[in-house]
Design a protein around this motif. Sequence first.
Motif, mmCIF file in Angstrom:
data_model
loop_
_atom_site.group_PDB
_atom_site.id
_atom_site.type_symbol
_atom_site.label_atom_id
_atom_site.label_comp_id
_atom_site.label_asym_id
_atom_site.label_seq_id
_atom_site.Cartn_x
_atom_site.Cartn_y
_atom_site.Cartn_z
ATOM 1 N N PHE A 61 4.534 5.503 -5.505
ATOM 2 C CA PHE A 61 4.776 5.488 -6.941
ATOM 3 C C PHE A 61 3.658 6.153 -7.748
ATOM 4 C CE2 PHE A 61 7.249 1.319 -6.210
ATOM 5 C CZ PHE A 61 8.411 2.038 -5.951
ATOM 6 N N ALA A 62 2.536 6.455 -7.109
ATOM 7 C CA ALA A 62 1.374 7.005 -7.826
ATOM 8 C C ALA A 62 1.690 8.274 -8.617
ATOM 9 C CB ALA A 62 0.225 7.250 -6.851
ATOM 10 N N PRO A 63 2.473 9.236 -8.074
ATOM 11 C CA PRO A 63 2.754 10.462 -8.837
ATOM 12 C C PRO A 63 3.699 10.253 -10.022
ATOM 13 C CG PRO A 63 3.064 10.811 -6.472
ATOM 14 C CD PRO A 63 2.994 9.333 -6.700
ATOM 15 N N LEU A 64 4.409 9.112 -10.061
ATOM 16 C CA LEU A 64 5.371 8.876 -11.132
ATOM 17 C C LEU A 64 4.663 8.498 -12.434
ATOM 18 C CD1 LEU A 64 8.032 6.766 -9.170
ATOM 19 C CD2 LEU A 64 8.007 9.239 -9.576
ATOM 20 N N PRO A 65 5.257 8.846 -13.574
ATOM 21 C CA PRO A 65 4.629 8.526 -14.877
ATOM 22 C C PRO A 65 4.829 7.054 -15.255
ATOM 23 C CG PRO A 65 6.723 9.633 -15.238
ATOM 24 C CD PRO A 65 6.497 9.636 -13.738
ATOM 25 N N LEU A 66 4.272 6.180 -14.428
ATOM 26 C CA LEU A 66 4.383 4.744 -14.672
ATOM 27 C C LEU A 66 3.030 4.191 -15.094
ATOM 28 C CD1 LEU A 66 6.418 3.637 -11.499
ATOM 29 C CD2 LEU A 66 7.303 3.879 -13.834
ATOM 30 N N PRO A 67 2.999 3.248 -16.033
ATOM 31 C CA PRO A 67 1.725 2.580 -16.340
ATOM 32 C C PRO A 67 1.203 1.886 -15.083
ATOM 33 C CG PRO A 67 3.401 2.065 -17.993
ATOM 34 C CD PRO A 67 4.113 2.771 -16.875
ATOM 35 N N THR A 68 -0.096 1.900 -14.903
ATOM 36 C CA THR A 68 -0.677 1.316 -13.690
ATOM 37 C C THR A 68 -0.273 -0.136 -13.459
ATOM 38 O OG1 THR A 68 -2.567 2.824 -13.825
ATOM 39 C CG2 THR A 68 -2.840 0.854 -12.476
ATOM 40 N N PRO A 69 -0.308 -1.006 -14.479
ATOM 41 C CA PRO A 69 0.126 -2.391 -14.227
ATOM 42 C C PRO A 69 1.582 -2.481 -13.747
ATOM 43 C CG PRO A 69 -1.087 -2.262 -16.283
ATOM 44 C CD PRO A 69 -0.833 -0.849 -15.848
ATOM 45 N N LEU A 70 2.455 -1.627 -14.303
ATOM 46 C CA LEU A 70 3.851 -1.634 -13.879
ATOM 47 C C LEU A 70 3.986 -1.163 -12.439
ATOM 48 C CD1 LEU A 70 6.834 -2.020 -14.478
ATOM 49 C CD2 LEU A 70 6.892 0.303 -15.431
ATOM 50 N N ARG A 71 3.203 -0.165 -12.061
ATOM 51 C CA ARG A 71 3.239 0.327 -10.675
ATOM 52 C C ARG A 71 2.802 -0.768 -9.712
ATOM 53 N NH1 ARG A 71 -0.915 2.932 -7.894
ATOM 54 N NH2 ARG A 71 -1.992 3.445 -9.842
ATOM 55 N N HIS A 72 1.741 -1.478 -10.053
ATOM 56 C CA HIS A 72 1.271 -2.568 -9.188
ATOM 57 C C HIS A 72 2.289 -3.704 -9.123
ATOM 58 C CE1 HIS A 72 -3.120 -1.171 -9.995
ATOM 59 N NE2 HIS A 72 -2.608 -0.593 -8.919
ATOM 60 N N ALA A 73 2.894 -4.032 -10.264
ATOM 61 C CA ALA A 73 3.879 -5.115 -10.288
ATOM 62 C C ALA A 73 5.112 -4.750 -9.464
ATOM 63 C CB ALA A 73 4.282 -5.424 -11.736
ATOM 64 N N LEU A 74 5.586 -3.513 -9.617
ATOM 65 C CA LEU A 74 6.774 -3.067 -8.883
ATOM 66 C C LEU A 74 6.498 -3.013 -7.382
ATOM 67 C CD1 LEU A 74 9.671 -2.029 -9.090
ATOM 68 C CD2 LEU A 74 8.755 0.286 -9.387
ATOM 69 N N SER A 75 5.349 -2.495 -7.003
ATOM 70 C CA SER A 75 4.994 -2.397 -5.586
ATOM 71 C C SER A 75 4.886 -3.781 -4.952
ATOM 72 C CB SER A 75 3.665 -1.658 -5.425
ATOM 73 O OG SER A 75 3.753 -0.335 -5.911
ATOM 74 N N SER A 76 4.227 -4.701 -5.641
ATOM 75 C CA SER A 76 4.039 -6.043 -5.081
ATOM 76 C C SER A 76 5.361 -6.804 -5.012
ATOM 77 C CB SER A 76 3.019 -6.834 -5.902
ATOM 78 O OG SER A 76 3.457 -7.005 -7.235
ATOM 79 N N GLU A 135 0.832 -1.202 0.000
ATOM 80 C CA GLU A 135 0.000 0.000 0.000
ATOM 81 C C GLU A 135 0.868 1.254 0.000
ATOM 82 O OE1 GLU A 135 -3.367 0.182 0.003
ATOM 83 O OE2 GLU A 135 -4.172 -1.649 0.895
ATOM 84 N N SER A 136 1.937 1.264 0.802
ATOM 85 C CA SER A 136 2.819 2.428 0.892
ATOM 86 C C SER A 136 3.533 2.687 -0.433
ATOM 87 C CB SER A 136 3.854 2.229 2.006
ATOM 88 O OG SER A 136 3.217 2.097 3.264
ATOM 89 N N LEU A 137 4.061 1.613 -1.036
ATOM 90 C CA LEU A 137 4.770 1.762 -2.301
ATOM 91 C C LEU A 137 3.821 2.178 -3.423
ATOM 92 C CD1 LEU A 137 7.044 -1.389 -1.972
ATOM 93 C CD2 LEU A 137 7.846 0.982 -2.074
#
Length: 316
Positions: free
Chosen positions: A91-106, A85-87
């Motif tokens: 990462f939300a403000p970064l210009p990352l595709p949503t699937p990549l943000r979820h994959a990186l956080s997990s 949840e924290s990650l």
Amino acid sequence: MPGDSQANTDILLAGAAAALTVDLLVYPLDTLKTRLQSKDYARLYLNASTNTINKPTLFRGLYQGVGSVVIATLPSSGAFFTAYESLNHTFAPLPLPTPLRHALSSALAELVSCAILTPAEVLKQNAQMLDGTKGRSTTLATLSHFRSRPFALWHGYTALAARNLPFTALQFPLFERLRQMIWDSRERTGHSRAQAPLYERGAVTAVSAGLAGSVAAVITTPVDVVKTRVMLAAAEEQGHGKVVDAMGAAVGKRKRLSGWQVGREIWAESGVKGLWRGGLLRGVWTMLGSGLYLGAYESGRVYLGRRRGETKEDVL
């Protein structure tokens, strides 16, 4: 994601309660998977004369080793969800595709969780293979193997991370996408996600997580087979270089193998079939486990938030 400490407490409590509930419900399936994937499967669980499954032996003691998992799952699952949840929020403000943000956080959250969970996984999988402990706790019997070398309990960290990283990197983006698709469909018919009853929030999450988890589980089965073998081998060496198998019989010295070497050994023994052994059971087990786990987590987190009177609910 809420920044207050109470919200973090909600995440910890919901994650821990969900993990404990699911572990107790699906643990027998996990035990069967471990036994199917073990190096000694044919010797221990097949009838030598007919080559059929020895059901009394295979299905005996399906809750062996559950104690170590109960102890470790609470902090490891709480750590995973807090980090995820924290990650995700960071990462939300970064210009990352949503699937990549979820994959990186997990994936990053999984590294934290694996460090806590590895000793319990080693104890659990070796306890699942024990037989004839004469009333003694299988967890304690397994722990005695590591009395003189406790750091061997972390021998499976790399193998566990190698399995869990691709698993979570596949599962969570697919899970988030499936859940969003379901809610988009629901909202077109007038069902608001924010106002949905608790059971609906949990059900949508459970279905999405179960489907995503089963797909990720089947794909990562070969890595799971290697992880099982590595963790079972961690308990083979005892004092003075003596090596025993899961039944306690001396088998001589066995060199510690890397995950890659274990994979090659499995390939040499059984080919492709050996690397995918237990895949169907793992898919079914993960569908049930992931669905119940994340469904219970979502329901618990939303319930705690609503009980405090929050009107805005952040989502996983």
